[in-house]
Design a protein around this motif. Structure first.
Motif, PDB file in Angstrom:
ATOM      1  N   LEU A   1       0.694  -1.159  -0.125  1.00  0.00           N
ATOM      2  CA  LEU A   1       0.073  -0.120  -0.003  1.00  0.00           C
ATOM      3  C   LEU A   1       1.051   1.156   0.051  1.00  0.00           C
ATOM      4  CD1 LEU A   1      -3.012   0.631   0.095  1.00  0.00           C
ATOM      5  CD2 LEU A   1      -2.660   0.993   2.359  1.00  0.00           C
ATOM      6  N   VAL A   2       1.417   1.708  -1.242  1.00  0.00           N
ATOM      7  CA  VAL A   2       1.762   3.129  -1.402  1.00  0.00           C
ATOM      8  C   VAL A   2       2.280   2.991  -2.729  1.00  0.00           C
ATOM      9  CG1 VAL A   2       3.966   4.387  -1.225  1.00  0.00           C
ATOM     10  CG2 VAL A   2       2.604   3.946   0.749  1.00  0.00           C
TER      11      VAL A   2
ATOM     12  N   THR B   1      -7.379  21.148   5.608  1.00  0.00           N
ATOM     13  CA  THR B   1      -6.595  20.207   4.654  1.00  0.00           C
ATOM     14  C   THR B   1      -6.795  20.747   3.188  1.00  0.00           C
ATOM     15  OG1 THR B   1      -8.490  18.775   4.675  1.00  0.00           O
ATOM     16  CG2 THR B   1      -6.690  18.169   6.029  1.00  0.00           C
ATOM     17  N   ASN B   2      -7.943  21.662   2.855  1.00  0.00           N
ATOM     18  CA  ASN B   2      -7.755  21.939   1.529  1.00  0.00           C
ATOM     19  C   ASN B   2      -6.499  23.004   1.312  1.00  0.00           C
ATOM     20  OD1 ASN B   2      -9.997  20.698   1.842  1.00  0.00           O
ATOM     21  ND2 ASN B   2     -11.544  22.332   1.064  1.00  0.00           N
ATOM     22  N   ILE B   3      -6.337  23.825   2.221  1.00  0.00           N
ATOM     23  CA  ILE B   3      -5.138  24.807   2.050  1.00  0.00           C
ATOM     24  C   ILE B   3      -3.878  24.207   1.599  1.00  0.00           C
ATOM     25  CG2 ILE B   3      -4.020  26.669   3.375  1.00  0.00           C
ATOM     26  CD1 ILE B   3      -6.430  27.063   4.955  1.00  0.00           C
ATOM     27  N   GLY B   4      -3.410  23.110   2.397  1.00  0.00           N
ATOM     28  CA  GLY B   4      -2.542  22.316   2.387  1.00  0.00           C
ATOM     29  C   GLY B   4      -2.320  21.632   1.078  1.00  0.00           C
ATOM     30  N   ILE B   5      -3.478  20.722   0.858  1.00  0.00           N
ATOM     31  CA  ILE B   5      -3.377  20.164  -0.559  1.00  0.00           C
ATOM     32  C   ILE B   5      -3.249  20.922  -1.928  1.00  0.00           C
ATOM     33  CG2 ILE B   5      -5.045  18.769  -2.061  1.00  0.00           C
ATOM     34  CD1 ILE B   5      -3.681  17.027   0.161  1.00  0.00           C
ATOM     35  N   LYS B   6      -4.095  22.035  -1.961  1.00  0.00           N
ATOM     36  CA  LYS B   6      -4.021  22.869  -3.053  1.00  0.00           C
ATOM     37  C   LYS B   6      -2.694  23.537  -3.150  1.00  0.00           C
ATOM     38  CE  LYS B   6      -7.683  25.206  -2.022  1.00  0.00           C
ATOM     39  NZ  LYS B   6      -8.778  26.222  -2.267  1.00  0.00           N
ATOM     40  N   SER B   7      -2.124  23.968  -2.041  1.00  0.00           N
ATOM     41  CA  SER B   7      -0.648  24.456  -2.055  1.00  0.00           C
ATOM     42  C   SER B   7       0.387  23.348  -2.608  1.00  0.00           C
ATOM     43  CB  SER B   7      -0.295  25.208  -0.877  1.00  0.00           C
ATOM     44  OG  SER B   7      -0.042  24.204   0.257  1.00  0.00           O
TER      45      SER B   7
ATOM     46  N   ILE C   1      -5.059   9.788  -4.104  1.00  0.00           N
ATOM     47  CA  ILE C   1      -5.397   9.524  -2.840  1.00  0.00           C
ATOM     48  C   ILE C   1      -4.301   8.916  -1.807  1.00  0.00           C
ATOM     49  CG2 ILE C   1      -6.668   7.881  -1.259  1.00  0.00           C
ATOM     50  CD1 ILE C   1      -8.817   7.946  -3.729  1.00  0.00           C
ATOM     51  N   THR C   2      -3.214   8.139  -2.284  1.00  0.00           N
ATOM     52  CA  THR C   2      -2.302   7.712  -1.534  1.00  0.00           C
ATOM     53  C   THR C   2      -1.323   8.816  -1.650  1.00  0.00           C
ATOM     54  OG1 THR C   2      -1.389   6.688  -3.754  1.00  0.00           O
ATOM     55  CG2 THR C   2      -2.665   5.044  -2.044  1.00  0.00           C
ATOM     56  N   TRP C   3      -1.196   9.640  -2.794  1.00  0.00           N
ATOM     57  CA  TRP C   3      -0.115  10.904  -2.310  1.00  0.00           C
ATOM     58  C   TRP C   3      -0.620  11.725  -1.430  1.00  0.00           C
ATOM     59  CZ3 TRP C   3      -1.359  16.106  -3.442  1.00  0.00           C
ATOM     60  CH2 TRP C   3      -0.213  16.923  -3.362  1.00  0.00           C
TER      61      TRP C   3
ATOM     62  N   THR D   1      -2.601  11.099   1.118  1.00  0.00           N
ATOM     63  CA  THR D   1      -2.600  10.892   2.670  1.00  0.00           C
ATOM     64  C   THR D   1      -1.392  10.055   3.023  1.00  0.00           C
ATOM     65  OG1 THR D   1      -3.511   8.534   1.533  1.00  0.00           O
ATOM     66  CG2 THR D   1      -5.126  10.423   2.438  1.00  0.00           C
ATOM     67  N   SER D   2      -0.330  10.317   2.086  1.00  0.00           N
ATOM     68  CA  SER D   2       1.093   9.720   2.616  1.00  0.00           C
ATOM     69  C   SER D   2       1.888  10.474   3.909  1.00  0.00           C
ATOM     70  CB  SER D   2       2.159   9.759   1.580  1.00  0.00           C
ATOM     71  OG  SER D   2       2.314  11.223   1.171  1.00  0.00           O
ATOM     72  N   LYS D   3       2.545   9.829   4.470  1.00  0.00           N
ATOM     73  CA  LYS D   3       3.349  10.406   5.637  1.00  0.00           C
ATOM     74  C   LYS D   3       3.861  11.809   5.173  1.00  0.00           C
ATOM     75  CE  LYS D   3       4.741   6.527   8.633  1.00  0.00           C
ATOM     76  NZ  LYS D   3       5.819   5.786   9.080  1.00  0.00           N
ATOM     77  N   ASP D   4       4.739  11.886   4.280  1.00  0.00           N
ATOM     78  CA  ASP D   4       5.296  13.077   3.854  1.00  0.00           C
ATOM     79  C   ASP D   4       4.201  14.276   3.737  1.00  0.00           C
ATOM     80  OD1 ASP D   4       7.415  14.751   3.124  1.00  0.00           O
ATOM     81  OD2 ASP D   4       6.654  14.652   1.137  1.00  0.00           O
ATOM     82  N   ILE D   5       3.126  13.802   2.783  1.00  0.00           N
ATOM     83  CA  ILE D   5       2.098  15.124   2.354  1.00  0.00           C
ATOM     84  C   ILE D   5       1.355  15.442   3.565  1.00  0.00           C
ATOM     85  CG2 ILE D   5       0.302  15.569   1.036  1.00  0.00           C
ATOM     86  CD1 ILE D   5       3.004  15.654  -0.112  1.00  0.00           C
TER      87      ILE D   5
END
Length: 431
Positions: free
Chosen positions: A19-20, A42-48, A331-333, A335-339
């Motif tokens: 799973l990654v 979360t939207n702020i971070g994901i979009k940035s 989705i996996t990107w 929800t990954s640890k780094d992101i």
């Protein structure tokens, strides 16, 4: 007979799947349409950060943000018409059963070792916070979403006002009322309250979540399965005690406009310095230290005087998505640890991953993470059934009538209990 929907533990089922995302790339050049609930941090971070994903995959990402009160109905209309409007859905846990008929199971992607690496993705990082994080999005050994945001209501309070009054943060609901009463003040003697002891999220769309924390704190709760519901589940002395206290707070300690407030308005009241305490979702924590919008920077703390609903949100793939593999890679990107770490830093979101929630640098800056971790030990879930939205609304209507003085707390709970029973009965839970 309609079977009750149970929440299954899924970790053992998923261990066998890698799973990654790794080397295999989805079709380049295709657009991904991502449906998000507007206003979530979360939207702020994901979009940035999404340009990183676009550069890596060659796909263009388009975000479609819709308000909390409208998104479920809007998305279900699109999904039932099979319009292919979305490739990724932001699924709130209490709506999961309503989305479920339209969601595509993720298992086939998990079985593809070219796409995922279990060790790198680390599912235990989710479940070690609370098993509820994964359980809620599983049905019949299928997983339909990966968590990207969690929330549990905390008690946010003004440290400076409590210190000045010689008070400590409340540890239970009775103390919450006493502190709120003490801190409701006319500070300039003009006959008008300047600081209210608490704010309430008493809008029809929010009041049930808040009242349930009161109900839980006095020992109330839901039976394990909806088939076990009786008309005494809500209509009992514990529920009555919780509702009477809620009414007293509204009458004596809260701004009168609280019946039009949900988490955003309540958080704004704290930012403006007009309330001393409040029940609010943990995702609001960063708002109070935002120097551009808050007048109480450095003055707010958090505690856990009540059990609260565990609100976990996942990213899932609709059956009619045009680019399922690309959607899964997104989705996996996301929800990954780094992101997850980067999104938390960028937008102040509450992470689902324990490694991020306990990161020493983040804990130092985000003072609400420590009480949030404690809150995870007491978190509760409602039934994840299609009828929950109707039950929530049936409760909300009667609870609000108590605040306006139209009916007594006793009558409100009797009506709400009868209406909830009727909803479940018509759905076949008691056949």
């Amino acid at each position: 007979m309609k079977k009750g929907i149970c929440i299954f533990a899924t970790l053992f089922m998923l261990v066998s799947y890698g799973l990654v995302f790794a080397g295999a790339a989805p079709k380049k050049g295709k657009e991904l349409k991502i449906s998000l609930i507007a206003g979530f941090p979360t939207n702020i971070g994901i979009k940035s950060l999404v340009s990183e994903f676009e550069k890596e995959t060659g796909m263009k990402v388009t975000f479609i943000e819709t308000g909390y009160g409208a998104i479920l109905e809007k998305n279900l209309v699109d999904l039932s018409a099979q319009t292919g409007a979305y490739d990724v859905l932001h699924v709130e846990s209490i709506w999961f059963s309503e989305y479920l008929p339209y969601l595509y199971p993720l298992n086939e992607f998990m079985e593809d070792s070219e796409l995922f690496n279990e060790e790198e993705y680390d599912l235990e990082d989710f479940t070690s916070y609370t098993p509820l994080t994964m359980d809620v999005f599983s049905r019949d050994e299928n997983l339909y979403g990966l968590p990207h945001l969690a929330g549990i209501p905390l008690c946010f309070y003004r440290k400076d006002l409590l210190d000045k009054a010689g008070l400590k943060p409340p540890k239970n609901m009775d103390e919450y009322y006493k502190v709120a009463k003490r801190l409701t003040q006319d500070t300039d003697g003009d006959g008008t309250i300047d600081i209210y002891g608490c704010a309430l999220s008493a809008k029809r769309s929010a009041i049930v979540d808040e009242w349930f924390s009161f109900f839980f704190s006095y020992g109330g709760g839901l039976p394990d399965r909806p088939e076990q519901y009786t008309k005494m589940t809500f209509n009992n002395p514990t529920a009555l005690k919780a509702l009477k206290l809620y009414k007293r707070l509204y009458d004596e300690c809260a701004p009168p406009e609280s019946m039009t407030w949900e988490f955003g308005e309540v958080g704004s009241a704290m930012q403006r310095g007009v309330v001393a305490m409040m029940w609010n979702w943990s995702n609001s924590g960063s708002w109070y230290d935002d120097a551009e919008s808050s007048t109480v920077v450095g003055k707010v703390g958090a505690s856990v005087p009540w059990p609260g609903r565990f609100g976990v949100n996942a990213l899932g793939i609709p059956k009619d998505a045009e680019n399922k593999e690309g959607a899964f890679k997104f989705i996996t990107w996301a929800t990954s640890k780094d992101i997850t770490y980067k999104v938390t830093v960028a937008g102040g979101a509450t992470p689902c991953r324990l490694s991020v929630l306990t990161n020493p640098e983040l804990v130092k800056e985000r003072w609400w993470f420590e009480p949030l971790r404690e809150a995870g030990r007491y978190a509760r879930m409602y039934w994840i059934i299609p009828e929950w939205s109707a039950i929530d609304d049936a409760l909300a209507i009667e609870l609000q009538k108590v605040l306006t003085g139209d009916i007594s707390p006793e009558e409100a709970l009797r009506r709400a209990s009868d209406n909830a029973y009727k909803i479940l009965e018509e759905a076949g839970y008691f056949d």
